[in-house]
Enzyme design. Structure first.
Site, PDB file in Angstrom:
ATOM      1  N   ASP A   1       0.923  -1.325   0.203  1.00  0.00           N
ATOM      2  CA  ASP A   1       0.519  -0.224  -0.270  1.00  0.00           C
ATOM      3  C   ASP A   1       0.990   1.024  -0.084  1.00  0.00           C
ATOM      4  O   ASP A   1       1.623   1.403   0.822  1.00  0.00           O
ATOM      5  CB  ASP A   1      -1.180   0.321   1.379  1.00  0.00           C
ATOM      6  CG  ASP A   1      -1.975   1.244   1.799  1.00  0.00           C
ATOM      7  OD1 ASP A   1      -1.566   2.084   0.619  1.00  0.00           O
ATOM      8  OD2 ASP A   1      -3.362   1.190   1.650  1.00  0.00           O
ATOM      9  N   HIS A   2       0.599   2.034  -1.538  1.00  0.00           N
ATOM     10  CA  HIS A   2       2.125   2.857  -1.313  1.00  0.00           C
ATOM     11  C   HIS A   2       1.641   3.897   0.194  1.00  0.00           C
ATOM     12  O   HIS A   2       2.540   4.813   0.352  1.00  0.00           O
ATOM     13  CB  HIS A   2       2.114   3.659  -2.610  1.00  0.00           C
ATOM     14  CG  HIS A   2       1.212   4.445  -2.897  1.00  0.00           C
ATOM     15  ND1 HIS A   2      -0.661   3.840  -3.193  1.00  0.00           N
ATOM     16  CD2 HIS A   2       0.676   5.503  -3.538  1.00  0.00           C
ATOM     17  CE1 HIS A   2      -0.793   4.548  -3.541  1.00  0.00           C
ATOM     18  NE2 HIS A   2      -0.193   5.900  -3.232  1.00  0.00           N
TER      19      HIS A   2
ATOM     20  N   HIS B   1      -6.212   1.931   1.696  1.00  0.00           N
ATOM     21  CA  HIS B   1      -5.312   2.910   2.396  1.00  0.00           C
ATOM     22  C   HIS B   1      -5.987   4.094   3.535  1.00  0.00           C
ATOM     23  O   HIS B   1      -5.339   4.294   4.809  1.00  0.00           O
ATOM     24  CB  HIS B   1      -5.607   4.089   1.245  1.00  0.00           C
ATOM     25  CG  HIS B   1      -4.407   4.356  -0.741  1.00  0.00           C
ATOM     26  ND1 HIS B   1      -4.507   3.494  -0.487  1.00  0.00           N
ATOM     27  CD2 HIS B   1      -5.276   4.545  -1.426  1.00  0.00           C
ATOM     28  CE1 HIS B   1      -3.457   2.490  -1.049  1.00  0.00           C
ATOM     29  NE2 HIS B   1      -4.090   3.505  -2.119  1.00  0.00           N
TER      30      HIS B   1
END
Length: 484
Positions: free
Chosen positions: A177-178, A240
């Site tokens: 998950d960036h 996110h």
């Protein structure tokens, strides 16, 4: 204060979907920046793999064009660029068949770390894992990187976890998950657990509420087909925003260790209360003059998929009982911004009288576009005329506070890819964590699907639906302004 770069041993990295948009925009430029920083040693091999018929030379030309378009690094030399491109290889490969796998196996080293980046649709995760195992490429030194979406619901996430577990140990699986790779997100843990100032106040006794906002100015664009099947809840909230919620709410881990950190995040998800339909707002942006709306973008005039979600969540544990968490995310909003705002309670008694007004301390963690941290404090307004109070920010914008070094901070993909090579899973989701997030999300989606209600419409360039404002107003609170 120069940033310290610790080189990693030579490794092999295969990018499945190596000609795709994510590889072109994010993965390959991130690897080039790490190469220029001196973190990647000579002998490292980067291998693109996809169905397109290309030679090594063709792929190097493809990557060179991607760097021209998307690389933001400065100061690299022509020699560095040429050396990076020379380390690139390409394999024409069929993820669902046998073509190319023997050639890939022949390129891989047996005595070094091997990372496989699944930059492909989730339908190919299982076939890729199975073929890596079949061709002897899933040994103890192998690691796989899995992009979202990781499942569509709890059942599909469990099935995918089972499939990957047949070929790889959990310690080899990196669900990326960036958002967790952003510098400010990691600074959140440093602020909480590295400063005596905040942690004693980090609870329901002192915190009135917490807001998490991820706003985008763009529409669904070329992702219409995927997005219309997913929506904002699956695309953003389940992963996110959930990850940001976990980091802001979790208990201090015993140590900064992957298992300890992820154990505490899992406890937060499992302590989340169900969200009642009255505590959630779904929206969809509409056409604005010559700008198409959501329905035009996805080509489905009957779509009831949401491009905006706002909700009120509660965590039933001792630290946060009674403190609401307000989450919102949406497309085609007024400004591109991601932030977490910790809104502290007012002083229990004001010695300055009602005319001084109401004031709160607010700690704001800005994730994008201008990373940094603000703490609003109340001071006397300068000048004569009595005790007039005003709120001013103590601002720590990274580029101002840390000088030129802040410009050289690795971006999220740079950091996370290097964490994979180092074997550090702290910033990656664990399988049980993903399943717990879906277990909380699924009933919310099921409730509105059963109700059959359409999302409310909102104007492009606005702050979202009016109903989302009311979600806060009826609690005597208000959203922080989405600023340009």
């Amino acid at each position: 204060m120069a940033s310290r770069v610790i080189p990693v041993d030579p490794f092999d990295l295969v990018i499945f979907g190596g000609t795709g948009d994510l590889a072109r925009r994010k993965i390959l430029p991130a690897l080039f920046r790490r190469y220029c920083a001196g973190q990647m040693q000579p002998g490292t091999r980067l291998i693109g793999a996809a169905r397109a018929d290309m030679s090594d030379a063709d792929y190097r030309d493809f990557v060179a064009q991607a760097l021209d378009e998307f690389d933001t690094a400065h100061g690299h030399t022509a020699d560095q660029r040429a050396a990076f491109l020379a380390d690139l290889h390409y394999v024409t490969l069929d993820a669902m068949g046998d073509e190319g796998w023997d050639r890939l196996a022949g390129l891989m080293s047996r005595d070094r770390i091997k990372a496989y980046y699944f930059s492909v649709g989730p339908g190919l995760f299982g076939p890729l894992a199975e073929r890596l195992h079949r061709h002897g490429l899933a040994d103890e030194g192998a690691r796989i990187v899995v992009e979202k979406p990781f499942g569509r619901d709890l059942d599909t996430a469990r099935a995918l976890n089972r499939t990957l577990a047949q070929h790889f140990d959990e310690s080899q699986i990196y669900r990326i998950d960036h958002y967790l790779g952003k510098e400010t997100v990691q600074n959140l843990m440093a602020i909480r657990f590295g400063n005596m100032l905040f942690e004693p106040l980090w609870n329901s006794q002192y915190v009135d509420h917490i807001q998490i906002t991820v706003a985008e100015t763009v529409g669904v664009g070329g992702r219409g087909d995927y997005y219309d099947r997913a929506g904002a809840m699956r695309d953003m909230v389940q992963n996110h925003l959930m990850q940001l919620l976990c980091l802001i709410a979790m208990e201090p881990p015993a140590k900064f260790d992957p298992s300890a950190v992820r154990d505490e995040k899992l406890k937060v998800i499992r302590a989340l209360d169900p969200v009642a339909p009255a505590q959630i707002v779904r929206g969809q942006y509409r056409a604005d003059g010559d700008k198409p709306g959501y329905l035009e973008h996805v080509g489905n005039p009957a779509s009831t998929t949401e491009s905006f979600v706002a909700l009120k969540a509660h965590i039933s544990n001792w630290r946060w009982a009674g403190t609401p968490f307000y989450l919102r995310t949406g497309k085609r909003l007024r400004a591109r911004t991601s932030e977490i705002a910790v809104v502290f309670k007012e002083a229990p008694h004001s010695i300055f009288g009602a005319e001084a007004g109401r004031h709160r301390n607010i700690l704001t963690i800005r994730l994008q576009p201008n990373e940094g941290i603000d703490l609003d404090v109340t001071i006397k307004e300068p000048g004569p005329g009595g005790m007039r109070l005003v709120d001013v920010p103590l601002d720590m914008t990274f580029t101002e506070a840390l000088g030129p070094d802040a410009e050289d901070v690795p971006d999220a993909y740079e950091r996370l890819i290097m964490d994979v090579i180092r074997g550090n899973q702290t910033l990656f989701m664990r399988g049980d964590e993903v399943e717990a997030a879906w277990a909380w999300t699924d009933p919310i989606i099921a409730d509105w699907e059963a109700a059959g209600t359409d999302p409310v419409l909102y104007d492009s360039g606005s702050a979202g639906p009016e109903e989302a404002l009311a979600l806060m107003h009826r609690d005597g609170r208000r959203w922080r302004e989405i600023r340009t």
